[in-house]
Design a protein around this motif. Structure first.
Motif, PDB file in Angstrom:
ATOM      1  N   CYS A 132       0.675  -1.090  -0.022  1.00  0.00           N
ATOM      2  CA  CYS A 132       0.047  -0.047  -0.049  1.00  0.00           C
ATOM      3  C   CYS A 132       0.838   1.297   0.075  1.00  0.00           C
ATOM      4  O   CYS A 132       1.848   1.307   0.886  1.00  0.00           O
ATOM      5  N   ASP A 133       0.543   2.218  -0.853  1.00  0.00           N
ATOM      6  CA  ASP A 133       1.240   3.416  -1.154  1.00  0.00           C
ATOM      7  C   ASP A 133       1.203   4.202   0.349  1.00  0.00           C
ATOM      8  O   ASP A 133       2.041   5.203   0.389  1.00  0.00           O
ATOM      9  N   ARG A 178      -8.520  -0.690  -8.271  1.00  0.00           N
ATOM     10  CA  ARG A 178      -7.459   0.250  -9.041  1.00  0.00           C
ATOM     11  C   ARG A 178      -8.571   1.124 -10.063  1.00  0.00           C
ATOM     12  O   ARG A 178      -8.617   1.156 -11.295  1.00  0.00           O
ATOM     13  N   THR A 227      -5.074   6.883  -3.841  1.00  0.00           N
ATOM     14  CA  THR A 227      -3.600   7.068  -4.112  1.00  0.00           C
ATOM     15  C   THR A 227      -3.358   8.149  -5.220  1.00  0.00           C
ATOM     16  O   THR A 227      -4.323   8.365  -6.358  1.00  0.00           O
ATOM     17  N   THR A 245      -1.850   9.049  -8.970  1.00  0.00           N
ATOM     18  CA  THR A 245      -1.236   8.417 -10.113  1.00  0.00           C
ATOM     19  C   THR A 245       0.007   8.567 -10.318  1.00  0.00           C
ATOM     20  O   THR A 245       0.738   7.866 -10.815  1.00  0.00           O
ATOM     21  N   ARG A 293       2.280   6.819  -7.211  1.00  0.00           N
ATOM     22  CA  ARG A 293       2.074   5.457  -6.904  1.00  0.00           C
ATOM     23  C   ARG A 293       2.983   4.763  -7.274  1.00  0.00           C
ATOM     24  O   ARG A 293       3.669   4.405  -8.192  1.00  0.00           O
TER      25      ARG A 293
END
Length: 542
Positions: free
Chosen positions: A102-103, A137, A207, A209, A212
């Motif tokens: 996970c970011d 996503r 998140t 882009t 990421r």
């Protein structure tokens, strides 16, 4: 003002202050997810439950205001701690155990509160978790991806688009346990402030882009700075790893950008990766270029300046990307050779608007410091050549010496026709961080630091003077522009050799009325308004 006692600490706060904010004033952090200081209060996550003397049940700190003297609040009683454990268990029932990919890992409120307020086991069977198939996503817009499995339904993103951006693209859909967020049909999340929902999301549901999987956040060094995308002057944190900028994040300044940063501003650091870097001084002679020492490059520049040829004027072209101090030294260098020909060029950009508690600030320059450079002296003297004459007219061809202080001063530095016009000067010196087409045709190219590698001040559209500091050092053969201009100026005025930036600022304050009375060390973190050019920010609409 009423006083409140929180965990035996007494604090005086304005009436109407909620208990989370009151606790922060005395160093007590009450955990919360849904509350944000600029969004409406919904009391949705229930994580901020506290015990208030005289009330039979626990209360949410975010929605409880201090309105009278004598309120006594406890945040660590057994009942409060049990409530926090229960809320954490409830939030984690359906949350995926995917922290390693996970970011948000490393800056996740769910992780932090899980360690601090949760328990080390789950009573829920994994195979019975609620999931959102094929919604891991989901692009909500060009800058934001949604992973619905991670969402804790805090509604921060929904309230942001309704109350801050005023665009209302995000809403809640379905009911009960199947509730989910999303965008309305035909309305992607593409407003100019859209990426702020990533910043305020307390978990990894939303998140960026652009960021990421780019970097683990614990590897990033974080330094305060200013955005250079326009003349609003947004405060940012530069997050980099070993000198490579990974992202800009907004840094709180209620007087300018508050908690927010526009999507365009977040992308401005990408030009440091997109353009080639000028890494060493360079001289071009007889069509051949070679790297040289700084001494040789500055000696040659000085010789051309001292020559004062009768074949044409000496001209100096600045930029809105120069700091106020650099602009001041460039103007002083022009004075030292008796040249009235000094100016700056700043591209006009689309309007960039950012909200703050006073309304909105709108910028239209495509550079951060046109006002500061002009106030520092970069304006043509009597009979002087202005920037448009150099870039659009034929003034450069009449110059015996042309000093361009920024190799990437705007779109014109990449325009073959403009480059050809500037190359028409008998001798062309270009200083800058980027090896642009203009730098490649210069007789002398001087490599200097980016704004992330130097310090100085900018003056924004409202006349607010703000400091910025280096986030990391420049490459080995690259110097700060202040140092380069200071050394050139010292060859004409030896008493100015080795001046620090504080001393240069003091000279500027003494000689330029707009900066009068200001001191480098006394510039506050939120900046200070130069009253002579300040104007009122446009009021918020709606």
């Amino acid at each position: 003002m009423p006083t409140v006692t929180i965990d035996d600490r007494i604090v005086e706060v304005p009436a109407g202050t909620n208990l989370i904010e009151a606790g922060q004033r005395v160093g007590i952090q009450i955990p919360h997810y849904c509350w944000h200081p600029r969004l409406s209060v919904v009391g949705q996550c229930r994580m901020c439950m506290v015990e208030i003397e005289g009330m039979p049940k626990l209360q949410t700190a975010c929605s409880t205001q201090v309105v009278k003297d004598g309120m006594v609040v406890r945040t660590k009683t057994p009942a409060v701690l049990e409530a926090q454990r229960a809320i954490m268990e409830f939030l984690l029932i359906n949350h995926p155990l995917d922290c390693p990919i996970c970011d948000q890992a490393g800056e996740c409120a769910l992780q932090d509160y899980g360690f601090k307020h949760g328990q080390a086991f789950s009573r829920f069977r994994y195979e019975e978790k609620r999931t959102y198939p094929e919604k891991e996503r989901v692009p909500l817009g060009p800058h934001v991806l949604l992973n619905m499995n991670r969402c804790i339904h805090c509604t921060r993103c929904v309230r942001f688009t309704q109350e801050i951006s005023g665009t209302g693209e995000i809403g809640f859909f379905q009911r009960g346990a199947r509730k989910e967020i999303g965008v309305f049909p035909g309305r992607p999340l593409d407003n100019p402030l859209s990426a702020n929902v990533v910043d305020i999301c307390p978990v990894g549901a939303l998140t960026s882009t652009r960021f990421r999987f780019a970097e683990r956040v614990w590897y990033l060094d974080k330094k305060p700075s200013l955005c250079t995308g326009c003349d609003v002057g947004c405060n940012v944190t530069i997050e980099h790893r070993r000198g490579r900028i990974r992202r800009y994040k907004p840094r709180l300044n209620p007087e300018v950008n508050d908690h927010w940063l526009c999507d365009f501003g977040r992308t401005t650091a990408e030009r440091y990766d997109e353009l080639p870097r000028l890494l060493a001084p360079r001289i071009r002679k007889d069509g051949t270029e070679r790297a040289v020492s700084w001494r040789e490059a500055l000696d040659t520049t000085t010789q051309r300046l001292r020559a004062r040829s009768n074949e044409g004027p000496l001209a100096f072209l600045g930029s809105g990307f120069l700091s106020s101090e650099e602009a001041f030294l460039l103007a002083a260098l022009a004075d030292a050779v008796d040249s009235p020909h000094r100016a700056i060029w700043v591209d006009s950009g689309p309007a960039r608007r950012i909200p703050n508690p006073r309304g909105w600030i709108e910028g239209r320059d495509a550079a951060p410091n046109r006002r500061g450079a002009e106030l520092a002296g970069l304006v043509p003297g009597k009979g002087g050549i202005d920037a448009s004459e150099l870039l659009v007219g034929d003034a450069a061809a009449r110059c015996s010496f042309l000093f361009v202080a920024d190799s990437d001063f705007g779109r014109a530095a990449h325009d073959p026709k403009v480059v050809e016009r500037l190359r028409g000067a008998q001798f062309l010196v270009v200083m800058g961080w980027a090896d642009t087409p203009l730098a490649r045709v210069a007789d002398i190219a001087l490599p200097v630091a980016t704004h992330a590698e130097r310090e100085g001040t900018f003056v924004n559209v409202e006349g607010r003077l703000q400091r910025f500091s280096p986030a990391f050092p420049p490459p080995s053969q690259v110097r700060e522009a202040l140092s380069v201009l200071g050394e050139l100026l010292a060859r004409f005025r030896p008493e100015l050799a080795g001046r620090s930036i504080a001393e240069v600022f003091a000279d500027m304050a003494a000689q330029r009325p707009a900066f009068s009375g200001r001191r480098w060390e006394a510039i506050p973190a939120t900046g200070t308004v130069l009253e002579s050019i300040a104007r009122v920010a446009p009021a918020a609409e709606g």
